[in-house]
Design a protein around this motif. Sequence first.
Motif, PDB file in Angstrom:
ATOM      1  N   ARG A  96       0.594  -1.077  -0.107  1.00 14.16           N
ATOM      2  CA  ARG A  96       0.177   0.034  -0.150  1.00 14.16           C
ATOM      3  C   ARG A  96       1.000   1.458  -0.002  1.00 14.16           C
ATOM      4  N   PHE A  98       3.876   5.698  -5.529  1.00 16.60           N
ATOM      5  CA  PHE A  98       3.581   5.949  -7.114  1.00 16.60           C
ATOM      6  C   PHE A  98       2.435   6.666  -7.622  1.00 16.60           C
ATOM      7  N   ALA A  99       1.407   6.405  -6.909  1.00 17.81           N
ATOM      8  CA  ALA A  99      -0.020   7.402  -7.329  1.00 17.81           C
ATOM      9  C   ALA A  99       0.231   8.798  -7.138  1.00 17.81           C
ATOM     10  N   CYS A 140       3.219  -1.535  -9.956  1.00 16.86           N
ATOM     11  CA  CYS A 140       3.420  -1.559  -8.600  1.00 16.86           C
ATOM     12  C   CYS A 140       2.385  -2.425  -7.871  1.00 16.86           C
ATOM     13  N   TYR A 141       1.111  -1.841  -8.082  1.00 12.83           N
ATOM     14  CA  TYR A 141      -0.182  -2.824  -7.646  1.00 12.83           C
ATOM     15  C   TYR A 141       0.120  -4.143  -7.860  1.00 12.83           C
ATOM     16  N   THR A 183       2.580   2.727 -11.663  1.00  9.25           N
ATOM     17  CA  THR A 183       1.700   2.681 -10.487  1.00  9.25           C
ATOM     18  C   THR A 183       0.841   1.352 -10.756  1.00  9.25           C
ATOM     19  N   THR A 238       2.725  10.224  -9.720  1.00  5.88           N
ATOM     20  CA  THR A 238       2.079  10.323 -10.972  1.00  5.88           C
ATOM     21  C   THR A 238       1.287  11.539 -11.112  1.00  5.88           C
ATOM     22  N   VAL A 246       2.529   1.789  -3.641  1.00  6.20           N
ATOM     23  CA  VAL A 246       1.413   2.265  -4.445  1.00  6.20           C
ATOM     24  C   VAL A 246       1.015   3.643  -4.189  1.00  6.20           C
ATOM     25  N   GLY A 281       3.702   7.326 -15.878  1.00 10.25           N
ATOM     26  CA  GLY A 281       3.735   7.238 -13.911  1.00 10.25           C
ATOM     27  C   GLY A 281       2.504   6.214 -13.666  1.00 10.25           C
ATOM     28  N   LEU A 282       1.413   6.468 -14.625  1.00  5.50           N
ATOM     29  CA  LEU A 282       0.201   5.804 -14.082  1.00  5.50           C
ATOM     30  C   LEU A 282       0.341   4.142 -14.483  1.00  5.50           C
TER      31      LEU A 282
END
Length: 230
Positions: free
Chosen positions: A16, A22-23, A47-48, A44, A26, A19, A40-41
């Motif tokens: 968590r 990363f979010a 990564c999830y 992300t 983004t 993520v 970046g999206l």
Amino acid sequence: MSMLSTFIKPMHPEGRRFVGIFAAATVLLFLIWDPLGWIGLGLTVWCYYFFRDPPRTTPVRPGLVISPADGVVSLIEPAIPPAELGMGPEALTRVSVFMNVFNCHVNRAPVEGRVTAVAYRPGAFFNASLDKASERNERNSLCIEMDDGRQIAVVQIAGLVARRIVCWTETGRSIGAGERFGLIRFGSRVDVYLPQGIDPLVAVGQAMIAGETVIADLASDEGQRHARTH
């Protein structure tokens, strides 16, 4: 199984924070330049996906040794278990499962038993698919003793880009086959040392599913299996 559940898997809580980072990055990238934001999206989402933790159906017949990791069998060879586990100087058959950055990285216990040792050792970060990674890379080792007294070693090994080994179990705890015991970030390997005289039922190059694929059968006298690639 629904179409949605095929693509959307539960995420382990360990992911968590990553993520979220990363979010947030983004959002900033979108403010700077849209193409960077889309990159970046994508990262992300990756990564999830890296921290996904799907349920697994584990065979539970006594004697079965189950794969502790998703990935590919990269090595099968005789090797001495890590000295810090105190399992003696004799070589045992070692099955190495290499996980790339797209595999699920939640590790699961190969057998039911009692954890008699957990030992962490710092080290280097060579490519986890190399033989020398077992000896020289950062690692975390477990020894699991089964009801019949036989022991199995499971070793989490950091890889080229992995910088964090997580282990949730401890010495003296009982653990079930297929039970989650740890995780490695980001790309790594898990070694399983089979009891003396036991041959694996898998071959180099074979794809493995943690908590499901049978590595060996302690109740069988079948010899090591061979395979071919089509």
